[in-house]
Motif scaffolding. Structure first.
Motif, PDB file in Angstrom:
ATOM      1  N   THR A 104     -43.973  25.842  40.231  1.00  0.00           N
ATOM      2  CA  THR A 104     -43.353  27.069  40.998  1.00  0.00           C
ATOM      3  C   THR A 104     -44.064  28.079  41.330  1.00  0.00           C
ATOM      4  N   GLY A 105     -44.118  28.460  42.641  1.00  0.00           N
ATOM      5  CA  GLY A 105     -44.935  29.649  43.262  1.00  0.00           C
ATOM      6  C   GLY A 105     -46.346  28.956  43.371  1.00  0.00           C
ATOM      7  N   GLU A 106     -46.945  29.305  44.424  1.00  0.00           N
ATOM      8  CA  GLU A 106     -48.056  28.835  45.010  1.00  0.00           C
ATOM      9  C   GLU A 106     -48.381  27.307  44.687  1.00  0.00           C
ATOM     10  N   VAL A 107     -47.471  26.404  45.202  1.00  0.00           N
ATOM     11  CA  VAL A 107     -47.362  24.997  44.608  1.00  0.00           C
ATOM     12  C   VAL A 107     -48.533  24.300  45.211  1.00  0.00           C
ATOM     13  N   VAL A 108     -49.033  24.634  46.541  1.00  0.00           N
ATOM     14  CA  VAL A 108     -50.241  23.708  46.957  1.00  0.00           C
ATOM     15  C   VAL A 108     -51.608  24.099  46.382  1.00  0.00           C
ATOM     16  N   GLN A 109     -51.681  25.413  45.929  1.00  0.00           N
ATOM     17  CA  GLN A 109     -52.811  25.974  45.384  1.00  0.00           C
ATOM     18  C   GLN A 109     -52.816  25.123  43.832  1.00  0.00           C
ATOM     19  N   ARG A 110     -51.768  25.267  43.454  1.00  0.00           N
ATOM     20  CA  ARG A 110     -51.835  24.880  41.863  1.00  0.00           C
ATOM     21  C   ARG A 110     -52.009  23.407  41.744  1.00  0.00           C
ATOM     22  N   ALA A 111     -51.514  22.732  42.648  1.00  0.00           N
ATOM     23  CA  ALA A 111     -51.524  21.286  42.534  1.00  0.00           C
ATOM     24  C   ALA A 111     -53.024  20.921  42.919  1.00  0.00           C
ATOM     25  N   HIS A 112     -53.619  21.698  44.033  1.00  0.00           N
ATOM     26  CA  HIS A 112     -54.993  21.315  44.270  1.00  0.00           C
ATOM     27  C   HIS A 112     -55.752  21.698  42.989  1.00  0.00           C
ATOM     28  N   HIS A 113     -55.512  22.751  42.330  1.00  0.00           N
ATOM     29  CA  HIS A 113     -56.391  22.965  41.030  1.00  0.00           C
ATOM     30  C   HIS A 113     -56.269  21.832  40.115  1.00  0.00           C
ATOM     31  N   LYS A 114     -55.034  21.282  40.054  1.00  0.00           N
ATOM     32  CA  LYS A 114     -54.986  20.157  39.096  1.00  0.00           C
ATOM     33  C   LYS A 114     -55.789  18.775  39.733  1.00  0.00           C
ATOM     34  N   LEU A 115     -55.540  18.597  40.888  1.00  0.00           N
ATOM     35  CA  LEU A 115     -56.249  17.602  41.627  1.00  0.00           C
ATOM     36  C   LEU A 115     -57.664  17.474  41.141  1.00  0.00           C
ATOM     37  N   MET A 116     -58.261  18.643  41.352  1.00  0.00           N
ATOM     38  CA  MET A 116     -59.712  18.860  41.178  1.00  0.00           C
ATOM     39  C   MET A 116     -60.162  18.881  39.496  1.00  0.00           C
ATOM     40  N   ALA A 117     -59.228  19.522  38.762  1.00  0.00           N
ATOM     41  CA  ALA A 117     -59.516  19.706  37.212  1.00  0.00           C
ATOM     42  C   ALA A 117     -59.341  18.052  36.650  1.00  0.00           C
ATOM     43  N   LYS A 118     -58.337  17.224  36.882  1.00  0.00           N
ATOM     44  CA  LYS A 118     -58.191  15.956  36.374  1.00  0.00           C
ATOM     45  C   LYS A 118     -59.049  14.699  37.264  1.00  0.00           C
ATOM     46  N   GLN A 119     -59.698  15.407  38.279  1.00  0.00           N
ATOM     47  CA  GLN A 119     -60.441  14.281  39.002  1.00  0.00           C
ATOM     48  C   GLN A 119     -59.563  13.194  39.565  1.00  0.00           C
ATOM     49  N   LEU A 120     -58.627  13.653  40.200  1.00  0.00           N
ATOM     50  CA  LEU A 120     -57.521  12.593  40.630  1.00  0.00           C
ATOM     51  C   LEU A 120     -57.815  12.414  42.143  1.00  0.00           C
ATOM     52  N   ASP A 121     -57.301  11.089  42.745  1.00  0.00           N
ATOM     53  CA  ASP A 121     -57.694  10.708  44.003  1.00  0.00           C
ATOM     54  C   ASP A 121     -56.526  11.304  44.919  1.00  0.00           C
ATOM     55  N   LEU A 122     -55.248  11.417  44.407  1.00  0.00           N
ATOM     56  CA  LEU A 122     -54.272  11.991  45.196  1.00  0.00           C
ATOM     57  C   LEU A 122     -53.312  12.668  44.154  1.00  0.00           C
ATOM     58  N   ILE A 123     -52.618  13.613  44.571  1.00  0.00           N
ATOM     59  CA  ILE A 123     -51.520  14.334  43.865  1.00  0.00           C
ATOM     60  C   ILE A 123     -50.292  14.214  44.591  1.00  0.00           C
ATOM     61  N   VAL A 124     -49.244  14.151  43.909  1.00  0.00           N
ATOM     62  CA  VAL A 124     -47.812  14.537  44.573  1.00  0.00           C
ATOM     63  C   VAL A 124     -47.445  15.829  44.087  1.00  0.00           C
ATOM     64  N   ALA A 125     -47.146  16.828  44.864  1.00  0.00           N
ATOM     65  CA  ALA A 125     -46.582  18.156  44.291  1.00  0.00           C
ATOM     66  C   ALA A 125     -45.400  18.369  44.652  1.00  0.00           C
ATOM     67  N   ASN A 126     -44.714  18.643  43.707  1.00  0.00           N
ATOM     68  CA  ASN A 126     -43.174  19.012  43.748  1.00  0.00           C
ATOM     69  C   ASN A 126     -42.738  20.434  43.433  1.00  0.00           C
ATOM     70  N   ASP A 127     -42.165  21.026  44.372  1.00  0.00           N
ATOM     71  CA  ASP A 127     -41.930  22.482  44.178  1.00  0.00           C
ATOM     72  C   ASP A 127     -40.512  22.466  43.608  1.00  0.00           C
ATOM     73  N   VAL A 128     -40.534  23.002  42.148  1.00  0.00           N
ATOM     74  CA  VAL A 128     -39.120  22.897  41.427  1.00  0.00           C
ATOM     75  C   VAL A 128     -38.806  24.148  41.229  1.00  0.00           C
ATOM     76  N   SER A 129     -38.975  25.172  42.086  1.00  0.00           N
ATOM     77  CA  SER A 129     -38.505  26.412  42.058  1.00  0.00           C
ATOM     78  C   SER A 129     -37.261  26.706  42.492  1.00  0.00           C
TER      79      SER A 129
END
Length: 65
Positions: free
Chosen positions: A40-65
């Protein structure tokens, strides 16, 4: 999780969701690792942080707000 890790060497693509995503793959190799982010809130930025922190190749971001 032990079952997943025991078969990880056989996988080409790994898709993780929810609590399963709370660990890091020790040996990624040629696998494509996909994570999910329900945010919720700043979905793209928060998903990008998770992508980098977990060293993922892809991330599916879902806005649940």
């Amino acid at each position: 999780m032990r079952s997943l890790l025991s078969r990880l060497a056989e996988a080409t693509v790994v898709i993780k969701a929810a609590v399963v995503s709370d660990y890091r793959v020790a040996q990624k190799g040629a696998r494509i690792v996909v994570g999910f982010a329900a945010k919720t809130g700043e979905v793209v930025q928060r998903a990008h942080h998770k992508l980098m922190a977990k060293q993922l190749d892809l991330i599916v971001a879902n806005d649940v707000s």
